[in-house]
Design a protein around this motif. Structure first.
Motif, short mmCIF file in Angstrom:
data_model
loop_
_atom_site.label_atom_id
_atom_site.label_comp_id
_atom_site.label_asym_id
_atom_site.label_seq_id
_atom_site.Cartn_x
_atom_site.Cartn_y
_atom_site.Cartn_z
N GLN A 152 54.57 31.24 50.92
CA GLN A 152 53.39 30.69 51.58
C GLN A 152 52.11 31.18 50.90
O GLN A 152 51.13 30.44 50.79
CB GLN A 152 53.38 31.08 53.06
N LEU A 153 52.15 32.41 50.43
CA LEU A 153 50.98 32.99 49.77
C LEU A 153 50.65 32.26 48.47
O LEU A 153 49.48 32.12 48.12
CB LEU A 153 51.24 34.47 49.50
N CYS A 154 51.66 31.79 47.77
CA CYS A 154 51.41 31.06 46.52
C CYS A 154 50.56 29.84 46.78
O CYS A 154 49.59 29.56 46.05
CB CYS A 154 52.74 30.66 45.88
N GLY A 155 50.93 29.07 47.82
CA GLY A 155 50.14 27.88 48.15
C GLY A 155 48.74 28.24 48.60
O GLY A 155 47.76 27.60 48.20
N ASN B 53 67.31 29.99 41.04
CA ASN B 53 68.18 30.07 39.87
C ASN B 53 68.45 31.51 39.43
O ASN B 53 69.29 31.74 38.55
CB ASN B 53 67.58 29.28 38.71
N ASN B 54 67.74 32.47 40.02
CA ASN B 54 68.02 33.88 39.72
C ASN B 54 69.44 34.25 40.17
O ASN B 54 70.01 35.23 39.68
CB ASN B 54 67.00 34.78 40.41
N VAL B 55 69.99 33.48 41.12
CA VAL B 55 71.36 33.73 41.56
C VAL B 55 72.33 33.45 40.42
O VAL B 55 73.21 34.26 40.12
CB VAL B 55 71.69 32.88 42.80
N ILE C 58 60.43 45.24 44.57
CA ILE C 58 59.90 44.21 43.66
C ILE C 58 59.00 43.24 44.42
O ILE C 58 57.91 42.88 43.95
CB ILE C 58 61.05 43.46 42.98
N LEU C 59 59.44 42.82 45.59
CA LEU C 59 58.65 41.89 46.39
C LEU C 59 57.33 42.53 46.83
O LEU C 59 56.28 41.87 46.86
CB LEU C 59 59.45 41.44 47.61
N GLN C 60 57.38 43.81 47.17
CA GLN C 60 56.16 44.50 47.58
C GLN C 60 55.17 44.58 46.42
O GLN C 60 53.96 44.46 46.61
CB GLN C 60 56.50 45.91 48.07
N GLU C 61 55.69 44.77 45.22
CA GLU C 61 54.83 44.79 44.03
C GLU C 61 54.10 43.45 43.85
O GLU C 61 52.91 43.42 43.52
CB GLU C 61 55.66 45.10 42.79
N LYS C 62 54.82 42.35 44.10
CA LYS C 62 54.19 41.03 43.98
C LYS C 62 53.14 40.82 45.07
O LYS C 62 52.10 40.19 44.82
CB LYS C 62 55.25 39.93 44.06
N ASP D 65 54.07 34.42 38.42
CA ASP D 65 54.85 35.65 38.47
C ASP D 65 55.65 35.74 39.76
O ASP D 65 56.83 36.12 39.77
CB ASP D 65 53.90 36.85 38.32
N ILE D 66 55.01 35.39 40.87
CA ILE D 66 55.70 35.43 42.17
C ILE D 66 56.82 34.40 42.21
O ILE D 66 57.94 34.67 42.65
CB ILE D 66 54.70 35.18 43.31
N GLN D 67 56.53 33.20 41.74
CA GLN D 67 57.53 32.13 41.78
C GLN D 67 58.74 32.45 40.92
O GLN D 67 59.87 32.03 41.23
CB GLN D 67 56.89 30.81 41.34
#
Length: 236
Positions: A43-46, A118-120, A130-134, A110-112
């Motif tokens: 949501q933050l990206c948008g 596809n990282n799976v 990692i998420l907190q860093e973003k 970077d967040i996306q």
């Protein structure tokens, strides 16, 4: 290392690593935090791109399309250098400049890349750290957009700033030296000279001052008589 694949149908999911010793309750809490943080970041990206294009959100009482507000409500709309009217009327239209917009776009990419499903298949796990860093990167980008240089440095237009680049995880850079290398050398030379002078004074005889002209009680009398340079044999 135990790898868990968490997914919501076929359109979203992630990998998460844990250990056999992890408590199940702790694991469930961690997975929930990761999932919710991923939603926040998406949501933050948008929101970040909308902020760059159309500026911050208006107060709910002021929401409305600017053109209509001007024409029918006779409101004065503030239009900055990068004004771009928000078609939804939610934002004030005063977006950021092209340079800061580039920063927003880079942060969003970077967040996306971290949220990519596809990282799976790439076997790239995610973690809360990692998420907190973003999240921190996004906060930093927004802070840059809402503050002026004066908010950080004051209003002195002659201020000089030295910006040091650091690798992620290295912590804050060290302080710049208060004086330059040349100034440091000059100060050391000055202190050395003073030290030598004090050393010579300490080694000299305690009554050396008696031979100084300022210690001669009859110096003024001889000067008035024109005998200032006349000395008895043996006197210095």
């Amino acid at each position: 290392m135990v790898v868990l694949q968490v997914k919501n149908g076929d359109h979203d999911g992630f990998l998460y690593e844990t250990t056999c010793a992890t408590l199940n309750d702790d694991l469930v809490r961690d997975l929930v935090r990761v999932w919710n943080t991923r939603i926040r970041l998406a949501q933050l990206c948008g929101g970040l791109m909308e902020l760059g294009d159309h500026g911050p959100m208006k107060h709910p009482n002021k929401a409305g399309i600017d053109e209509i507000q001007e024409k029918y409500n006779e409101e004065t709309i503030e239009k900055g250098e990068f004004y771009k009217p928000d078609p939804s009327g939610v934002r004030n239209g005063n977006g950021v400049g092209p340079h800061l917009m580039e920063t927003f776009e880079r942060v969003v990419r970077d967040i996306q890349s971290v949220l990519d499903k596809n990282n799976v298949t790439r076997k790239i796990p995610i973690s809360l750290a990692i998420l907190q860093e973003k999240l921190d990167l996004a906060r930093g980008a927004v802070t840059m957009g809402s503050q002026t240089v004066a908010d950080r440095l004051g209003n002195n237009e002659k201020t000089k700033v030295v910006a040091k680049l650091q690798k992620p995880g290295n912590g804050p850079p060290g302080r710049e030296a208060a004086i330059s290398e040349d100034e440091k050398k000059a100060m050391m030379a000055h202190y050395f000279k003073k030290q030598e002078e004090m050393k010579k004074l300490a080694e000299s005889s305690e009554d050396d001052y008696l031979y100084s002209s300022w210690a001669d009680s009859k110096a003024l009398q001889r000067s008035l008589r024109g005998q200032g340079d006349v000395r008895a044999p043996g006197l210095r």
